[in-house]
Scaffold this motif. Structure first.
Motif, PDB file in Angstrom:
ATOM      1  N   THR A 129       4.948  15.097  -7.528  1.00 15.59           N
ATOM      2  CA  THR A 129       4.351  13.762  -7.571  1.00 15.59           C
ATOM      3  C   THR A 129       4.537  13.101  -6.215  1.00 15.59           C
ATOM      4  O   THR A 129       5.635  13.097  -5.662  1.00 15.59           O
ATOM      5  N   VAL A 130       3.454  12.582  -5.661  1.00 15.08           N
ATOM      6  CA  VAL A 130       3.522  11.855  -4.399  1.00 15.08           C
ATOM      7  C   VAL A 130       3.108  10.407  -4.663  1.00 15.08           C
ATOM      8  O   VAL A 130       2.339  10.132  -5.597  1.00 15.08           O
ATOM      9  N   PRO A 131       3.612   9.472  -3.879  1.00 10.20           N
ATOM     10  CA  PRO A 131       3.260   8.064  -4.122  1.00 10.20           C
ATOM     11  C   PRO A 131       1.759   7.828  -4.076  1.00 10.20           C
ATOM     12  O   PRO A 131       1.068   8.288  -3.160  1.00 10.20           O
ATOM     13  N   GLY A 132       1.274   7.140  -5.097  1.00 10.22           N
ATOM     14  CA  GLY A 132      -0.146   6.823  -5.163  1.00 10.22           C
ATOM     15  C   GLY A 132      -0.363   5.338  -5.353  1.00 10.22           C
ATOM     16  O   GLY A 132       0.498   4.622  -5.865  1.00 10.22           O
ATOM     17  N   VAL A 133      -1.515   4.878  -4.960  1.00 12.78           N
ATOM     18  CA  VAL A 133      -1.854   3.455  -5.051  1.00 12.78           C
ATOM     19  C   VAL A 133      -2.409   3.158  -6.445  1.00 12.78           C
ATOM     20  O   VAL A 133      -3.324   3.852  -6.907  1.00 12.78           O
ATOM     21  N   PRO A 134      -1.887   2.147  -7.155  1.00 14.10           N
ATOM     22  CA  PRO A 134      -2.440   1.790  -8.466  1.00 14.10           C
ATOM     23  C   PRO A 134      -3.892   1.347  -8.343  1.00 14.10           C
ATOM     24  O   PRO A 134      -4.239   0.568  -7.448  1.00 14.10           O
ATOM     25  N   VAL A 135      -4.717   1.860  -9.233  1.00 13.91           N
ATOM     26  CA  VAL A 135      -6.131   1.471  -9.222  1.00 13.91           C
ATOM     27  C   VAL A 135      -6.558   0.950 -10.594  1.00 13.91           C
ATOM     28  O   VAL A 135      -7.733   0.963 -10.926  1.00 13.91           O
ATOM     29  N   GLY A 136      -5.584   0.484 -11.371  1.00 17.91           N
ATOM     30  CA  GLY A 136      -5.893  -0.158 -12.636  1.00 17.91           C
ATOM     31  C   GLY A 136      -5.702   0.727 -13.853  1.00 17.91           C
ATOM     32  O   GLY A 136      -5.889   1.938 -13.789  1.00 17.91           O
ATOM     33  N   ALA A 137      -5.302   0.096 -14.958  1.00 20.75           N
ATOM     34  CA  ALA A 137      -5.219   0.736 -16.281  1.00 20.75           C
ATOM     35  C   ALA A 137      -4.367   1.996 -16.291  1.00 20.75           C
ATOM     36  O   ALA A 137      -4.676   2.952 -16.984  1.00 20.75           O
ATOM     37  N   GLY A 138      -3.272   1.991 -15.512  1.00 20.38           N
ATOM     38  CA  GLY A 138      -2.359   3.127 -15.536  1.00 20.38           C
ATOM     39  C   GLY A 138      -2.728   4.274 -14.623  1.00 20.38           C
ATOM     40  O   GLY A 138      -2.062   5.309 -14.620  1.00 20.38           O
ATOM     41  N   TYR A 139      -3.778   4.117 -13.834  1.00 23.08           N
ATOM     42  CA  TYR A 139      -4.229   5.183 -12.941  1.00 23.08           C
ATOM     43  C   TYR A 139      -3.719   4.947 -11.514  1.00 23.08           C
ATOM     44  O   TYR A 139      -3.523   3.808 -11.084  1.00 23.08           O
ATOM     45  N   ARG A 140      -3.541   6.048 -10.777  1.00 22.22           N
ATOM     46  CA  ARG A 140      -3.162   5.973  -9.373  1.00 22.22           C
ATOM     47  C   ARG A 140      -3.999   6.952  -8.568  1.00 22.22           C
ATOM     48  O   ARG A 140      -4.518   7.945  -9.108  1.00 22.22           O
ATOM     49  N   MET A 141      -4.091   6.660  -7.272  1.00 26.86           N
ATOM     50  CA  MET A 141      -4.860   7.505  -6.366  1.00 26.86           C
ATOM     51  C   MET A 141      -4.049   7.776  -5.113  1.00 26.86           C
ATOM     52  O   MET A 141      -3.403   6.884  -4.562  1.00 26.86           O
ATOM     53  N   ILE A 142      -4.084   9.023  -4.658  1.00 27.74           N
ATOM     54  CA  ILE A 142      -3.408   9.403  -3.417  1.00 27.74           C
ATOM     55  C   ILE A 142      -4.265   8.949  -2.241  1.00 27.74           C
ATOM     56  O   ILE A 142      -5.437   9.311  -2.140  1.00 27.74           O
ATOM     57  N   THR A 143      -3.691   8.131  -1.384  1.00 30.47           N
ATOM     58  CA  THR A 143      -4.409   7.702  -0.181  1.00 30.47           C
ATOM     59  C   THR A 143      -3.808   8.299   1.083  1.00 30.47           C
ATOM     60  O   THR A 143      -4.490   8.407   2.107  1.00 30.47           O
ATOM     61  N   ASN A 144      -2.538   8.679   1.042  1.00 31.07           N
ATOM     62  CA  ASN A 144      -1.885   9.293   2.199  1.00 31.07           C
ATOM     63  C   ASN A 144      -2.146  10.798   2.172  1.00 31.07           C
ATOM     64  O   ASN A 144      -1.288  11.603   1.787  1.00 31.07           O
TER      65      ASN A 144
END
Length: 368
Positions: A57-72
């Motif tokens: 697991t790598v840090p991800g940005v929250p994008v709503g409703a419990g979801y995250r996205m990897i931006t780095n």
């Protein structure tokens, strides 16, 4: 073979994407391959098990409703340098597409697993004046140029890539857990027709149509009960608007066995979304012996065979008419036909075909 899977929007509420990624990964491990999964989370972590392989697991940005996205993505590429995979499998069309270009430079095979059809999911989100097909084609050409192979799960999902003449395009239908999702021994007796909807409560899934169908059926004098399994931004509004209807909102149900139990107890499952790229919830309902009334657009109709379900216009009345039609079929026969159709889609067949794609070998023929 060491296969690294990467996915965005992977969380306990991810539904079909999470189910598919997990089933494939466990299948790779069971077949004797090394599997690593990289997904976004709140903090960085590494967990390894015998069944799942290594999950990072790598840090991800929250994008709503419990979801995250990897931006780095730089961090992801450094991880790939460390892991030295033989093949990478990307379940994302946004921030993780750089992985395809990394793989090309590193001499590693790259596979994009397409979970959605861009022109279909963007249609309700952009103004009518946007040349949607052209925009989708431009982005898809970029994807095709970045990956060695593109995998789609249905004929409907394949269309947008065929439109641009994509080479190395493979259709690999998903599978279903035939042990968890199986017919109940006794569905019990009840005076009302039991309906079930499993899916996210958001605009693109069109849950309003299911609730509209319940209103139509009630108005026609049919006693029905609808169980809604799923959560999303539209839930509060839908609960408020249907307070006078026989509808029970269960929210997100994380226990797959409980989901299967509720589906199996229903007479009919409803699948209103006209842009599904596969329809895993449809397949799970069929596996439970529950026939499906589905929107006649999208990929869901590809899963239905005579007697196992019905494809109808995606309207309140269309779904209601479909329910009344299916109810005229003998109950035992429709349940038998539904289960028989699902048994054509074991996860083992999907895993075998995906491993062939990863190896660059001929892909075994399968059902469609």
């Amino acid at each position: 073979m060491r296969i690294v899977q990467l996915a965005n929007l992977y969380s306990p509420v991810s539904g079909g994407l999470r189910t598919a990624v997990n089933a494939l990964g466990r299948g790779y491990v069971a077949a004797g391959h090394e599997r690593v999964l990289i997904v976004p989370g709140a903090v960085e972590s590494r967990v390894e098990t015998d069944t799942d392989g290594l999950v990072i697991t790598v840090p991800g940005v929250p994008v709503g409703a419990g979801y995250r996205m990897i931006t780095n993505t730089g961090q992801v590429l450094r991880l790939l340098d460390e892991l030295a995979p033989n093949s990478v499998e990307v379940s994302d069309k946004l921030t993780l597409t750089r992985v395809g270009r990394w793989a090309r430079r590193a001499g590693v095979r790259s596979v994009l697993l397409s979970h959605e059809r861009l022109d279909a999911i963007l249609a309700p989100r952009v103004p009518d004046w946007v040349p949607l097909e052209r925009v989708a084609d431009l982005w898809n050409r970029r994807l095709v140029g970045s990956f060695d192979a593109i995998v789609v799960t249905s004929a409907f999902a394949r269309e947008e890539f065929e439109r641009i003449g994509a080479p190395s395009l493979f259709r690999v239908p998903l599978g279903v857990d035939l042990e968890t999702f199986r017919p109940r021994g006794d569905t019990g007796s009840h005076h009302e027709t039991r309906l079930v909807y499993v899916g996210r409560l958001s605009a693109e899934k069109h849950p309003d149509l299911v609730l509209g169908a319940v209103r139509v059926l009630t108005r026609r004098g049919l006693a029905v009960r609808l169980d809604v399994l799923g959560d999303g931004p539209a839930r509060e509004r839908l609960e408020r608007e249907t307070s006078d209807l026989p509808v029970v909102f269960h929210g997100h149900v994380g226990d797959r066995a409980e989901v299967a139990e509720k589906i199996g107890a229903a007479d009919i499952a409803l699948a209103p979304c006209p842009v599904e790229s596969f329809g895993l919830s449809v397949l799970e309902a069929l596996a439970c012996g529950t026939p499906v009334v589905a929107a006649a657009r999208g990929a869901a109709p590809e899963l239905l065979t005579p007697g196992a379900g019905l494809a109808v216009p995606p309207t309140d009345e269309g779904l209601a008419d479909g329910v009344e039609t299916v109810l005229t079929w003998p109950a035992e026969d429709r349940r038998r036909r539904a289960r028989a159709r699902a048994e054509e889609f074991p996860w083992s067949a999907t895993v075998d075909r995906m491993l062939a794609v990863h190896a660059g070998a001929p892909v075994p023929a399968g059902v469609g």
